[in-house]
Scaffold this active site. Structure first.
Site, PDB file in Angstrom:
ATOM      1  N   SER A   1       0.720  -1.240  -0.024  1.00 25.90           N
ATOM      2  CA  SER A   1       0.040   0.069   0.071  1.00 25.90           C
ATOM      3  C   SER A   1       0.901   1.180   0.098  1.00 25.90           C
ATOM      4  CB  SER A   1      -0.698   0.039   1.295  1.00 25.90           C
ATOM      5  OG  SER A   1      -1.314   1.150   1.386  1.00 25.90           O
ATOM      6  N   LEU A   2       0.409   2.279  -0.833  1.00 23.81           N
ATOM      7  CA  LEU A   2       1.298   3.575  -0.731  1.00 23.81           C
ATOM      8  C   LEU A   2       0.676   4.511   0.123  1.00 23.81           C
ATOM      9  CD1 LEU A   2       1.640   4.093  -4.491  1.00 23.81           C
ATOM     10  CD2 LEU A   2       3.237   3.289  -3.136  1.00 23.81           C
TER      11      LEU A   2
ATOM     12  N   TYR B   1      -4.233   2.208  -9.613  1.00 20.56           N
ATOM     13  CA  TYR B   1      -2.948   3.083  -9.818  1.00 20.56           C
ATOM     14  C   TYR B   1      -1.739   2.477 -10.235  1.00 20.56           C
ATOM     15  CZ  TYR B   1      -2.348   2.144  -4.800  1.00 20.56           C
ATOM     16  OH  TYR B   1      -2.149   1.980  -3.553  1.00 20.56           O
TER      17      TYR B   1
ATOM     18  N   ASP C   1     -13.188   8.362   1.076  1.00 23.17           N
ATOM     19  CA  ASP C   1     -13.131   7.825  -0.177  1.00 23.17           C
ATOM     20  C   ASP C   1     -14.020   8.701  -1.222  1.00 23.17           C
ATOM     21  OD1 ASP C   1     -11.566   6.073  -0.078  1.00 23.17           O
ATOM     22  OD2 ASP C   1     -13.013   4.411   0.120  1.00 23.17           O
TER      23      ASP C   1
ATOM     24  N   LYS D   1     -13.879  -2.726   4.649  1.00 21.40           N
ATOM     25  CA  LYS D   1     -14.403  -1.284   4.543  1.00 21.40           C
ATOM     26  C   LYS D   1     -16.103  -1.428   4.908  1.00 21.40           C
ATOM     27  CE  LYS D   1     -11.482   1.091   0.968  1.00 21.40           C
ATOM     28  NZ  LYS D   1     -11.680   1.843  -0.145  1.00 21.40           N
TER      29      LYS D   1
ATOM     30  N   THR E   1      -8.668  -0.506   4.096  1.00 23.92           N
ATOM     31  CA  THR E   1      -9.045  -0.872   2.683  1.00 23.92           C
ATOM     32  C   THR E   1      -9.594  -2.252   2.700  1.00 23.92           C
ATOM     33  OG1 THR E   1      -7.726  -0.982   0.722  1.00 23.92           O
ATOM     34  CG2 THR E   1      -6.527  -1.704   2.650  1.00 23.92           C
TER      35      THR E   1
END
Length: 319
Positions: A23-24, A256, A121, A80, A76
């Site tokens: 994850s970023l 992404y 989100d 969720k 995530t």
């Protein structure tokens, strides 16, 4: 397993999910902390299986015995929607959407904390579309909008499109039934949507969905990497020289990495603008940091940290 950390910290937060190793979100949050001068904060990845979620939330809410103290979570998949049942307070927007991506630990003393759930989100989708789409996003009524997918992110997309004033929304998905699906969320939010059943293995179904995409002002693809690929070739035909997208039309593809996706490339060839998934990730992280820290982070600092990280081979679409 959490990331290894160095110096001691007073406050901690994390992104949870499965998988979450690449994850970023840590890149964004750590850059925000540095920009705010919050040297006593740390942010980690925490791989969490569904059966481990209740115990983790009990850990967050437990009375403080030692530092660092839990401040919050980025949430995530696959948590969720499931996490809603374990929270003490849920923000009205998150409740209507039926999905939480942010948990804030609220303490008023030495006892057990309250866990509050939020959804950023929606802000991420609105921010990405407005930054990319310009004027068309503020008048998304004539051609309407299309959402691909019917899960948690699709539910957030419906709320975002409602905020933008979309007059007609089509949801194209393989399944529509179920409490966690977009149809149920639309009902809670008072949105009237058209449910279009999509069969990726059926050329006629792909062509029908592509026609809806080509006629839309705004498209939000909430599908995971590779899932929308069957639509790419027929979308090329639908938005090709004989047709093209509506003037100024914009697509947000929440993927992404890997980037660009075949869908995004087809949309751009037809003359449309594309908002990449990392832009949504950025715009949802800004209010997330603010909710956890009480401070407004610098979006530019976060963007500058994220862009180089996207080029690394380990970058993946998991948030």
């Amino acid at each position: 397993m959490a990331d290894a950390v160095g110096a001691a910290a007073r406050w901690r937060s994390a992104v949870i999910g499965r998988p979450v190793n690449h994850s970023l979100s840590p890149v964004l949050h750590r850059a925000a902390y540095a920009g705010l001068g919050l040297s006593d904060w740390r942010y980690e990845r925490r791989e969490t299986a569904p059966e481990e979620l209740p115990a983790l939330l009990c850990e967050l809410a437990a009375p403080v015995e030692a530092e660092p103290v839990w401040a919050g979570l980025s949430v995530t998949m696959p948590h969720k929607q499931a996490i809603l049942a374990h929270l003490d307070v849920v923000d009205p927007l998150a409740e209507a959407v039926g999905a939480v991506n942010t948990v804030v630990v609220q303490r008023s003393g030495e006892g057990k904390a309250l866990l509050a759930g939020f959804n950023t989100d929606v802000a991420g989708i609105v921010g990405a579309l407005r930054e990319t789409g310009g004027p068309v996003v503020n008048r998304v009524r004539a051609g309407g909008a299309v959402v691909l997918g019917s899960g948690a992110t699709a539910c957030s997309a419906l709320a975002a499109l409602g905020e933008l004033g979309a007059g007609h929304i089509t949801v194209a998905a393989r399944r529509h039934a179920g409490p966690g699906r977009a149809l149920s969320a639309a009902h809670r939010m008072g949105l009237d949507i058209e449910a279009l059943t999509w069969k990726p293995a059926d050329p006629a179904s792909n062509a029908e969905v592509a026609r809806h995409l080509a006629a839309a002002d705004v498209v939000v693809s909430t599908l995971p990497a590779g899932a929308a690929d069957p639509l790419a070739a027929v979308l090329d035909e639908a938005v090709g020289p004989a047709g093209g997208t509506r003037p100024g039309a914009v697509m947000l593809d929440v993927v992404y990495a890997p980037w660009p996706t075949p869908m995004a490339e087809a949309w751009e060839r037809g003359g449309g603008a594309v908002a990449p998934g990392w832009l949504m990730l950025l715009h949802q992280a800004v209010p997330q940091v603010r909710l956890m820290t009480g401070r407004q982070p610098d979006t530019g600092v976060m963007r500058a940290a994220l862009l180089p990280a996207l080029a690394t081979p380990s970058a993946t679409n998991t948030d």
